[in-house]
Design a protein around this motif. Structure first.
Motif, PDB file in Angstrom:
ATOM      1  N   SER A  89       0.264  -1.280   0.309  1.00 49.23           N
ATOM      2  CA  SER A  89      -0.101   0.005  -0.115  1.00 49.23           C
ATOM      3  C   SER A  89       1.358   1.066   0.088  1.00 49.23           C
ATOM      4  N   GLY A  90       1.278   1.147   1.318  1.00 41.01           N
ATOM      5  CA  GLY A  90       2.953   2.146   1.053  1.00 41.01           C
ATOM      6  C   GLY A  90       3.757   2.731  -0.281  1.00 41.01           C
ATOM      7  N   SER A  91       4.052   1.370  -0.872  1.00 45.11           N
ATOM      8  CA  SER A  91       4.961   1.527  -1.971  1.00 45.11           C
ATOM      9  C   SER A  91       4.144   2.208  -3.077  1.00 45.11           C
ATOM     10  N   GLY A  92       3.262   1.628  -3.799  1.00 43.30           N
ATOM     11  CA  GLY A  92       1.732   1.819  -4.535  1.00 43.30           C
ATOM     12  C   GLY A  92       1.572   3.643  -3.935  1.00 43.30           C
ATOM     13  N   ALA A  93       0.991   4.267  -2.890  1.00 41.03           N
ATOM     14  CA  ALA A  93       0.795   5.356  -3.068  1.00 41.03           C
ATOM     15  C   ALA A  93       1.954   6.491  -2.519  1.00 41.03           C
TER      16      ALA A  93
END
Length: 510
Positions: free
Chosen positions: A172-176
């Motif tokens: 999630s953090g990687s995408g955002a």
């Protein structure tokens, strides 16, 4: 060297120090990239964006920790393949300067001092570890009622396109972070959809390579059958460049020793073409939304204009694949987690978890912090899944059905090189009380995940300002071909892609 860490939710992570020189080891590289403009300035600008948009403002919660000295490190790397480009690393992958928590308070002191082999490759090839990215805790394998993007260490990750919307998971953090411009690229991990879903929903490129292209050593595991790491970037070319940098053999991960790699995944991407390429369109996996169907059909029209030959395919997967894959995940989670926890250095307080049972006990003892919104029923089920014979039968069935009887058969019977479908629908509203709200009618990524085949998602447009991606899937070890197809589609795409708003979602004016 000092490091900034988040205190969300009021957690102080203990971080080690290291020197800039440690990041500038001399070694051979695969190739020398053209020096990007102002690598040092790029890193400084990205750190400023993290401070303004992650720590303050909309508070995306995409980054758990970052190195404020990354800009100085970047300038020492300009003669290598990645030339000082910055990379955020999902916080289930070990890097020597940060703890590796998998988002759980149980591993808040997991300071191993080790680089995962993929991270050693990254540094060797001129990549700069900017920091650690938030994730769905334990890569979303603790509960089947979780909210993607939440971890006890990092809090709830918010979508840059609409901060009340979900980022999917578990990367999630990687995408955002990449959507928000916090780094040049990120590394995510996937067991089933954990790279491709957050990439699609956050409007970026995500590539799940064939299992074995990238080492899994020193990565907090779920499944030795399905786990892999992969790049999350703004463009297909960047994904191929990062994959080139992190891929490689690892004697500690035997599946990497038989993988069929290419030396440079960027080769021929800039001239890649869809002319005469036969592509299978998975019509039964487009889903039940007219707006998503319209965006997908526009992407298909772009492919046709670029010369692709589209072949409509109607197909219903064998449901046994899903049940058997779940058995595999439950059995392997207990075994692989135990192996990983046995490998980490003891914590200073002496409370080092060494088994899945220890993690279950920790969560029960810290239920207020760890289990306020969802439980650990999947952990408990995995702990009870001990029948090896049943597991081995399930694994053989799942891999065969997903690979030989699904993907291989579809490609051969329809005489196509790739399969395409929407990756996911648009982002849903985040809801910690009720959990995720997936539209299960959309997408065809599970067979690639279960069989260990490559799966690329590329932005194809948006619905009411919320990004959606198109999946391109191919045969095992056809990673380079899939990337070339993605690059060719990217050039042909006519859709105008939205920009992040960093605000709550609002209906577009018409």
């Amino acid at each position: 060297m000092t490091y900034r860490t988040l205190s969300r939710p009021a957690l102080a992570l203990m971080l080690a120090t290291s020197s800039v020189a440690a990041f500038a080891q001399t070694s051979e590289t695969i190739a020398i990239a053209e020096k990007p403009p102002a690598a040092m300035a790029d890193a400084a600008r990205q750190i400023e964006r993290i401070r303004n948009l992650d720590d303050a403002g909309p508070m995306l919660n995409a980054v758990i920790a970052y190195d404020p000295n990354a800009a100085a490190i970047a300038v020492t790397m300009t003669e290598r393949l990645l030339a000082g480009r910055t990379v955020l690393v999902k916080d289930n992958i070990e890097t020597r300067e940060f703890p590796t928590t998998a988002g759980s308070l149980a591993l808040k002191d997991n300071m191993t001092g080790r680089d995962a082999p993929m991270i050693a490759n990254l540094r060797r090839n001129g990549g700069v570890v900017l920091g650690k990215a938030n994730l769905s805790e334990w890569a979303n394998i603790r509960s089947d009622n979780s909210t993607s993007g939440w971890s006890a260490v990092g809090g709830l990750t918010r979508n840059p396109y609409a901060i009340d919307r979900n980022t999917c998971g578990s990367s999630s953090g990687s995408g955002a972070a990449i959507a928000a411009g916090f780094a040049w690229a990120a590394i995510g991990t996937e067991t089933n959809g954990s790279i491709t879903c957050p990439a699609s929903i956050n409007g970026i490129v995500g590539f799940k390579p064939s299992v074995g292209i990238v080492s899994r050593t020193h990565v907090v595991p779920i499944s030795s059958t399905q786990d892999t790491a992969g790049p999350m970037t703004k463009t297909v070319y960047d994904a191929a460049l990062l994959l080139t940098a992190i891929a490689g053999e690892d004697p500690a991960d035997p599946v990497t020793l038989t993988a069929k790699r290419v030396a440079d995944y960027t080769q021929d991407l800039e001239t890649a073409s869809l002319k005469g390429v036969r592509i299978g369109v998975m019509r039964d996996q487009v889903g039940n939304r007219d707006d998503l169907t319209a965006v997908f059909n526009a992407a298909l029209a772009d492919m046709e204009r670029a010369g692709a030959v589209l072949v409509d395919i109607s197909f219903k997967p064998n449901s046994q694949m899903y049940g058997d894959s779940f058995t595999v995940l439950m059995f392997e989670l207990r075994e692989e987690m135990g192996k990983y926890l046995a490998s980490i250095p003891a914590f200073k307080d002496g409370k080092t978890p060494r088994s899945l049972a220890d993690l279950i006990e920790f969560n029960t003892a810290h239920a207020d912090a760890e289990m306020r919104w969802f439980g650990q029923e999947l952990f408990e089920q995995a702990e009870a899944t001990t029948d090896r014979e049943a597991y081995e039968t399930a694994r053989e069935n799942a891999v065969r059905i997903a690979g030989e009887e699904t993907l291989d058969k579809l490609l051969a019977d329809n005489n196509v090189q790739f399969l395409v479908a929407p990756t996911r629908g648009p982002a849903w509203v985040s809801d910690l009380v009720n959990g995720d709200n997936f539209n299960g009618s959309v997408g065809f990524g599970s067979p690639s995940a279960i069989a260990g085949y490559p799966h690329l998602t590329v932005p194809m447009g948006a619905i009411e300002g919320l990004p959606v991606g198109i999946s391109i899937m191919g045969a095992k070890w056809d990673d380079h071909a899939v990337l070339k197809a993605g690059a060719a589609y990217e050039k042909a795409r006519t859709a105008v892609l939205p920009a992040p708003t960093f605000e709550r979602w609002q209906p577009a004016e018409r």
